[in-house]
Design a protein around this motif. Sequence first.
Motif, PDB file in Angstrom:
ATOM      1  N   LEU A 258       0.815  -1.219   0.000  1.00  0.00           N
ATOM      2  CA  LEU A 258       0.000   0.000   0.000  1.00  0.00           C
ATOM      3  C   LEU A 258       0.847   1.267   0.000  1.00  0.00           C
ATOM      4  N   PRO A 259       1.847   1.381   0.873  1.00  0.00           N
ATOM      5  CA  PRO A 259       2.667   2.602   0.811  1.00  0.00           C
ATOM      6  C   PRO A 259       3.453   2.723  -0.495  1.00  0.00           C
ATOM      7  N   ASN A 261       2.365   1.705  -3.435  1.00  0.00           N
ATOM      8  CA  ASN A 261       1.375   2.189  -4.399  1.00  0.00           C
ATOM      9  C   ASN A 261       1.119   3.680  -4.223  1.00  0.00           C
ATOM     10  N   ALA A 262       1.031   4.116  -2.978  1.00  0.00           N
ATOM     11  CA  ALA A 262       0.798   5.541  -2.735  1.00  0.00           C
ATOM     12  C   ALA A 262       1.963   6.378  -3.259  1.00  0.00           C
ATOM     13  N   TRP A 263       3.188   5.880  -3.058  1.00  0.00           N
ATOM     14  CA  TRP A 263       4.370   6.596  -3.545  1.00  0.00           C
ATOM     15  C   TRP A 263       4.388   6.634  -5.070  1.00  0.00           C
ATOM     16  N   LYS A 265       1.831   6.476  -7.071  1.00  0.00           N
ATOM     17  CA  LYS A 265       0.774   7.361  -7.565  1.00  0.00           C
ATOM     18  C   LYS A 265       1.206   8.819  -7.503  1.00  0.00           C
ATOM     19  N   GLN A 266       1.919   9.163  -6.448  1.00  0.00           N
ATOM     20  CA  GLN A 266       2.416  10.539  -6.335  1.00  0.00           C
ATOM     21  C   GLN A 266       3.473  10.818  -7.397  1.00  0.00           C
ATOM     22  N   ARG A 269       1.274   9.565 -11.215  1.00  0.00           N
ATOM     23  CA  ARG A 269      -0.074  10.106 -11.356  1.00  0.00           C
ATOM     24  C   ARG A 269      -1.062   9.127 -11.991  1.00  0.00           C
ATOM     25  N   LEU A 287      -2.727   1.789 -10.839  1.00  0.00           N
ATOM     26  CA  LEU A 287      -2.384   2.747  -9.784  1.00  0.00           C
ATOM     27  C   LEU A 287      -3.631   3.261  -9.095  1.00  0.00           C
ATOM     28  N   GLU A 288      -4.703   3.399  -9.861  1.00  0.00           N
ATOM     29  CA  GLU A 288      -5.914   4.028  -9.355  1.00  0.00           C
ATOM     30  C   GLU A 288      -6.561   3.232  -8.223  1.00  0.00           C
ATOM     31  N   GLY A 290      -4.681   0.905  -6.389  1.00  0.00           N
ATOM     32  CA  GLY A 290      -3.624   0.438  -5.501  1.00  0.00           C
ATOM     33  C   GLY A 290      -3.265  -1.021  -5.674  1.00  0.00           C
TER      34      GLY A 290
END
Length: 728
Positions: A258-259, A261-263, A265-266, A269, A287-288, A290
């Motif tokens: 999860l982290p 994926n969050a990284w 996405k940032q 995009r 990405l959308e 996760g």
Amino acid sequence: MKRLLSLIATVLALGAATSCATAAEEWLPVREVSLEIQTGSPLDFSVFLPNPAIGPGSTNGASQRLAVRQDGRLAFADTPDEPARLLCASLAWSPASGGFPDHADADRYALQLARHGYNIARLTFVDASLMSGRGKDFDFDPDVLDRIHYLLAALKRNGIYWIVDGMTSWRGAYGGYDDRWEPSSDLKLALYFDDKAFDHWLEFQRRFLTQVNPYTGIAPINDAALTLFILVNENGIEFDSIVREREGEPHYDEQLKLPFNAWLKQRYRSTNALSKVWPDLKSGEQLEDGSIELPRSRYEDSPRLKDLQAFFVSVETASAARMTKALRNLGYKGEISSFNNWPTIQTTLSREDLPVITMNTYQDWVGSYSPGATMTQKSAIDDNAGYMRLIAAARWLGKPFVVSEYDHLFWNRYRYEAGLMMPAYAAQQGWDVLCRHAHGPIILKYNEPYPHKKAMLPYAIALDPVARAGETLAALLFRRGDVATSKLTIPFLVRGTEDLNDDMQAREPERLTELGLIGAIGMTKMAEGSVSIGQPRSSIDPQAILDAAKAAGLLAKDNQTDLKTGLYESDTGELLLDRLRGQLRVSTPKTEAMAFSTLREPVNLGSVRVEASDGNGLLAVSVLDDAKSIAQSRRLLLIYATDAHNTGMQFSDDEEKVIADFGRLPVLIRKGYVDLSLTLAEGEWRLTPVTLNGIASKAAGQVISPTGFRLSNDAASGPTTFFLLERG
């Protein structure tokens, strides 16, 4: 990559057991029981390496606090013009090695450390010791806590500073576990992502560091003796995942998904943008939502692994900053470090913002005390001091550099090299602290009733005469400063995460780190000129760097270095590594020494000429008086180390790579001799064997001619590694 991973591999082997000794008369049993050195002994280095007592705290003791100079070197606050060289005693005790000593033994132990030349100590696995056998969280064993407090006070009285781990055990201070010295949980990983784990770490620091020590009258966190705090030992995400890797399971813990994926996405995009960088992106990964997967294997190079490395850098940097802020809020004013192993490009980037760089390194790592434990039996000289160069390339220039752990492990037959190689190159590189990892670097006596003291074992250097000879030499080469610091610095340019590639284990190229055998090396964000290592590394010719150094007058025209043949001479002219001959030579005014696997012809070190030997080993001649050189000295210490085994030690193979039985005490020293000729002042010279506990009996001495004599470790008082040569 394979070489890095071999550092933590444990291989099992089977075979018929064979005896370690080819002939009984070749191995001589150690006779000493007590190993305490008395005042005035030739091995009492406190005479010329005194440790001033450390003041009572941050107010009255401010002048004794270690500080960082503008050039990044550690120095005592009251002598800022002199870089401090700190020889470190590793105190990695457990119940199996006897644990922390009682008050009486703590006083004796701290005094002995000072006499051996130590002026800083590292306490590791403190959390495990405090929580051993405890059922509730933070329920410290009161007797162990009292012993730790008393030992800290005893060290301080003897002028020995402290390095402390904030967490070493994978169990932290949680109660109810009996596997505290094993990689038994994911706590070190959870510290990055779980606030409860972070709060647990912080609560341990609050309870241990801020409690007033009744024997010093001040909390450790405010004590001038606490010089360096390592946030968590060996806590890099990649290394922790390797330590906990299990066959058949994914290499990376699911809690990273999860982290990560969050990284991503940032950073990217959208899935569409990510797909242009990752050719292996699967149709179901988005990405959308996760659903981007972690790499299945760390060994299959890919852009996915490259981004995972950049993610690790981001997370590790933020975590170290968070921990540092929390520690400062508790009132700590000393130095801080973390990520003290794994010399990859990724971890180098994670260390960039740390105020102090700490690193661990090993030659011939051993992962078990059980039958079947293995090692390679490789020489570090044959590897061009590879384990030293690994950490040299992890240094950030302009910051203190601390070797928090190193060893060339027992039972490797070439481990005599370590006592010359690491202190000599640590001094040449301009490092600040040198710590050979151990269950305590000394023992007060043989035959203690603890499992890890019934025989020599890996990481138990106190029982090993070869390792102890090396530590004795380290006090002279490194702490006393017999080896000079290089005047040539070769910086390696680091740009940032753009330096990462698809290989998770990528590190600085060996052909470039070999320049560290000639001058000091380290990382920097500002590297210009012809005597620097730019990017990409593949475009750099190390010979061109040396040629540029000579052209600029930074390296002597007659420097003997020949990269093709494995001959490396330091810019100071004091160190010479000759890989083909299996020799490392050190020639300084106060110490001349060599480690050798072959001696086909005499070697002239300056005032010392080594004529012949009946086997491999370490030989050193060092000044013990106030003379400025060996030639002018009236009192010299000679060190001669060969090899040592346990009684009854057995192997499962002829090459002695696989242990069948570690054996038992007494320790056996391999019988050997070396023929020497020394250029000394005229007069009557007397050679006296010095026992392992530092006794030089006049009755055992004999008059010799320095121009030609044989040094044998088979002394009448028992085998030894030390000799005193005095002019009448």
